[in-house]
Structure formats: C-alpha cells, structure tokens
Design a protein around this motif. Structure first.
Motif, mmCIF file in Angstrom:
data_model
loop_
_atom_site.group_PDB
_atom_site.id
_atom_site.type_symbol
_atom_site.label_atom_id
_atom_site.label_comp_id
_atom_site.label_asym_id
_atom_site.label_seq_id
_atom_site.Cartn_x
_atom_site.Cartn_y
_atom_site.Cartn_z
ATOM 1 N N THR A 158 0.932 -1.227 0.069
ATOM 2 C CA THR A 158 0.012 -0.039 0.012
ATOM 3 C C THR A 158 0.894 1.367 -0.060
ATOM 4 N N GLY A 159 1.964 1.307 0.898
ATOM 5 C CA GLY A 159 2.847 2.341 0.777
ATOM 6 C C GLY A 159 3.451 2.658 -0.633
ATOM 7 N N GLU A 160 3.784 1.675 -1.224
ATOM 8 C CA GLU A 160 4.325 1.926 -2.567
ATOM 9 C C GLU A 160 3.431 2.394 -3.660
ATOM 10 N N TRP A 161 2.012 1.935 -3.419
ATOM 11 C CA TRP A 161 0.937 2.326 -4.158
ATOM 12 C C TRP A 161 0.618 3.632 -4.193
ATOM 13 N N ILE A 162 0.566 4.073 -2.875
ATOM 14 C CA ILE A 162 0.249 5.460 -2.460
ATOM 15 C C ILE A 162 1.405 6.433 -3.302
ATOM 16 N N SER A 163 2.679 5.983 -2.896
ATOM 17 C CA SER A 163 3.727 6.757 -3.789
ATOM 18 C C SER A 163 3.680 7.162 -5.233
ATOM 19 N N VAL A 164 3.406 5.741 -5.747
ATOM 20 C CA VAL A 164 3.200 5.885 -7.363
ATOM 21 C C VAL A 164 1.969 6.650 -7.843
ATOM 22 N N CYS A 165 1.109 6.605 -7.076
ATOM 23 C CA CYS A 165 -0.421 7.605 -7.482
ATOM 24 C C CYS A 165 0.233 8.848 -7.308
ATOM 25 N N CYS A 166 0.875 9.363 -6.068
ATOM 26 C CA CYS A 166 1.215 10.519 -5.781
ATOM 27 C C CYS A 166 2.288 11.151 -6.925
ATOM 28 N N GLU A 167 3.306 10.422 -7.108
ATOM 29 C CA GLU A 167 4.284 10.793 -8.120
ATOM 30 C C GLU A 167 3.586 10.922 -9.682
ATOM 31 N N MET A 168 2.745 9.975 -9.959
ATOM 32 C CA MET A 168 2.301 10.262 -11.241
ATOM 33 C C MET A 168 1.462 11.354 -11.595
ATOM 34 N N LEU A 169 0.554 11.365 -10.274
ATOM 35 C CA LEU A 169 -0.373 12.592 -10.305
ATOM 36 C C LEU A 169 0.207 13.923 -10.480
ATOM 37 N N SER A 170 1.279 14.050 -9.469
ATOM 38 C CA SER A 170 1.887 15.203 -9.513
ATOM 39 C C SER A 170 2.727 15.576 -10.955
ATOM 40 N N ILE A 171 3.358 14.435 -11.337
ATOM 41 C CA ILE A 171 3.995 14.431 -12.536
ATOM 42 C C ILE A 171 3.192 15.172 -13.829
ATOM 43 N N ARG A 172 2.002 14.585 -13.728
ATOM 44 C CA ARG A 172 0.884 14.782 -14.762
ATOM 45 C C ARG A 172 0.750 16.478 -14.521
ATOM 46 N N ILE A 173 0.361 16.656 -13.203
ATOM 47 C CA ILE A 173 0.017 18.165 -13.233
ATOM 48 C C ILE A 173 1.063 19.131 -13.479
ATOM 49 N N LYS A 174 2.159 18.946 -13.096
ATOM 50 C CA LYS A 174 3.348 19.585 -13.432
ATOM 51 C C LYS A 174 3.543 19.790 -15.012
ATOM 52 N N GLU A 175 3.524 18.620 -15.623
ATOM 53 C CA GLU A 175 3.855 18.581 -17.140
ATOM 54 C C GLU A 175 2.605 19.640 -17.742
ATOM 55 N N THR A 176 1.514 19.343 -17.410
ATOM 56 C CA THR A 176 0.320 19.973 -18.160
ATOM 57 C C THR A 176 0.243 21.332 -17.764
ATOM 58 N N LEU A 177 0.747 22.002 -16.555
ATOM 59 C CA LEU A 177 0.904 23.280 -16.060
ATOM 60 C C LEU A 177 1.963 23.828 -16.877
ATOM 61 N N ALA A 178 2.768 23.221 -17.412
ATOM 62 C CA ALA A 178 3.679 23.759 -18.497
ATOM 63 C C ALA A 178 3.116 24.260 -19.806
ATOM 64 N N GLN A 179 2.002 23.619 -19.994
ATOM 65 C CA GLN A 179 1.492 23.808 -21.391
ATOM 66 C C GLN A 179 0.123 24.600 -21.365
ATOM 67 N N GLN A 180 -0.444 24.685 -20.134
ATOM 68 C CA GLN A 180 -1.660 25.249 -20.030
ATOM 69 C C GLN A 180 -1.923 25.992 -18.722
ATOM 70 N N THR A 181 -2.710 26.939 -18.435
ATOM 71 C CA THR A 181 -2.618 27.641 -17.213
ATOM 72 C C THR A 181 -3.533 26.917 -16.150
ATOM 73 N N GLN A 182 -4.461 26.227 -16.498
ATOM 74 C CA GLN A 182 -5.260 25.475 -15.301
ATOM 75 C C GLN A 182 -5.259 23.881 -15.512
ATOM 76 N N PHE A 183 -5.304 23.226 -14.603
ATOM 77 C CA PHE A 183 -5.467 21.567 -14.485
ATOM 78 C C PHE A 183 -6.653 21.085 -14.160
ATOM 79 N N TYR A 184 -7.514 20.657 -14.919
ATOM 80 C CA TYR A 184 -9.048 20.012 -14.562
ATOM 81 C C TYR A 184 -9.028 18.639 -14.263
ATOM 82 N N LEU A 185 -9.296 18.572 -13.021
ATOM 83 C CA LEU A 185 -9.192 17.218 -12.386
ATOM 84 C C LEU A 185 -10.484 16.837 -11.723
ATOM 85 N N ALA A 186 -10.909 15.630 -11.902
ATOM 86 C CA ALA A 186 -12.349 14.972 -11.500
ATOM 87 C C ALA A 186 -11.688 13.880 -10.476
ATOM 88 N N ILE A 187 -12.262 13.779 -9.352
ATOM 89 C CA ILE A 187 -11.931 12.851 -8.242
ATOM 90 C C ILE A 187 -12.919 11.975 -7.790
#
Ligand code: 6PG
Length: 232
Positions: A13-42
C-alpha cells in the motif's frame, strides 16, 4: 477493439500511494507547463483520501501549482456536505488546506435540480469536446461489483449519453447519486484507476480475461490513456 490501458502493480500500500502521488504530481506539473489550469475530477470512497493526504503532506506540488488546479467530483451522494456520506465533505477535510479551486456537485440547500444545473454550468469552464467537458485527468475507483463513479450494474445511468452529469437511480443501494456519465469518463485526456485489495484485483483479472461484463469495462471503449494502478 478493447483499449484496456496499462497496468502498474505496487508491492504494498505504501508503494501504491507513492506511485499514485508521483504520477499525479508529474501529470499536473507537465500539463501546467502547457496550460494555465489543470482540470481534475476525483472519485469518492476511501481511495482518494489516502492519496491526497500523502500528496499534501509530502509537498509534491507548490502552492503556486495547486492554485492552478480545479477540483471537480466524479460522483456524489445527495446528502449535506457535513454528512459522513458526502464525497465532497470527506475530501475537503484535508483538501481545504490547498489554494486550489473546488466545485462541489451537490448543495442540500439548493436541492437536486438546482445543484445539477449549477454543476452543469461549472463544467462549462472546462474546454469542451463533442459537447462534453475534456478533463485533464480523472481519478476513478471501482467497487466490488465493478461499478465506477456512480455507474452501478443494472442502473439506467450506464446508458446515459446525452448529459455530462445526471442523477442515477441505484436500485442495489436503494439510493440516487449524482454522477458524471460515461461520455465524460471516456474522453478524459487520461484516467488513473486506483485499485487496492485482492477482491478488486480479481475483478480486474476477470475483466482482462473478458469473462464478465462489469460497468467499469465501458471504459475500454475509450481511446484515452488509462492507467490501472493497483496493489493487493
Ligand atoms: C463513491 C465513489 C465510488 C468509489 C468506489 C470505490 O461515491 O463511493 O465514487 O465509485 O470510487 O466505490 O471506493 P473505494 O475507493 O472506497 O474502494
């Protein structure tokens, strides 16, 4: 052709949480390099809670980045936000410390119709495609009956193709829930499907083998990238 997506297995579970956090934060950072907003549905349920607690605690993203994130919900119970059943209320217990923008689905003071109309107009801030909002990322869970969002087995909402968001009658729960429809889930730029536990993994394996027809399998109709991030 079923586009199942790719699978990322975590050892615990610990690794699962870290992988989710890493992937989510990388995706947000990458997208914000291209656009001003990140639209996320949880989604609701327990899964997003553990991910966002870790994401916030470990400072994966700066306040400057969080300010550009707009949170929407995938589904919601028709209860006041201070109810222990409320997906929005439960998530905001820890998300409220973020300088992000939050769009709740249901306001008991407004009632169903006005809440639905309010959310439909909120969805208009997101770029649209085919008449539906184009989320940058949708985080999905899965129930042990193979539902996702509030798209439950044998519910009429499985066939909703007109509205982006609607109220689904869920006979198995003797309840009604507001939920995004499959046309929205299918066209998101990306989906992370977060699964934890042996029972859910066995459902995932049945789906891969094509043995059963679960509601979440409707996602296979979409060409968008789907990442199944799971641990036993
Ligand atoms: C809800 C959720 C629901 C959830 C699954 C999995 O309102 O309950 O949106 O679709 O994603 O039930 O829930 P867990 O993540 O708690 O297993």
């Amino acid at each position: 052709m079923r586009k199942i997506g790719n699978f990322i297995s975590a050892s615990d579970t610990g690794e699962w949480i870290s992988v989710c956090c890493e992937m989510l934060s990388i995706r947000i950072k990458e997208t914000l390099a291209q656009q001003t907003q990140f639209y996320l549905a949880i989604s609701g349920g327990n899964t997003p809670k553990v991910i966002f607690e870790q994401l916030i605690k470990s400072n994966y993203l700066s306040n400057d980045e969080w300010q550009k994130v707009q949170f929407f919900w995938v589904d919601e119970r028709l209860v006041p936000t201070d109810s222990p059943e409320s997906n929005f209320g439960n998530a905001m217990l820890f998300l409220k410390q973020l300088p992000a923008k939050f769009h709740s689905m249901y306001d008991a003071a407004l009632g169903e119709d006005a809440s639905l109309e309010r959310y439909r107009s909120a969805l208009q801030v997101i770029p649209q495609s085919n008449g539906f909002p184009l989320f940058d990322l949708i985080l999905l869970g899965m129930g042990e009956d193979g539902h996702t969002a509030s798209l439950f087995p044998q519910s009429a909402g499985l066939d909703e193709t007109k509205e982006a968001v609607f109220i689904n009658e869920i006979t198995s729960l003797k309840s009604r829930r507001m939920t995004l429809s499959f046309p929205v889930l299918l066209q998101a730029k990306e989906s992370f499907i977060l699964l934890n536990g042996v029972k859910k993994i066995s459902i995932m394996q049945e789906m891969i083998a094509g043995e059963q027809a679960y509601p979440i399998e409707n996602l296979f109709r979409g060409n968008n990238p789907k990442h199944w991030i799971y641990c036993k």
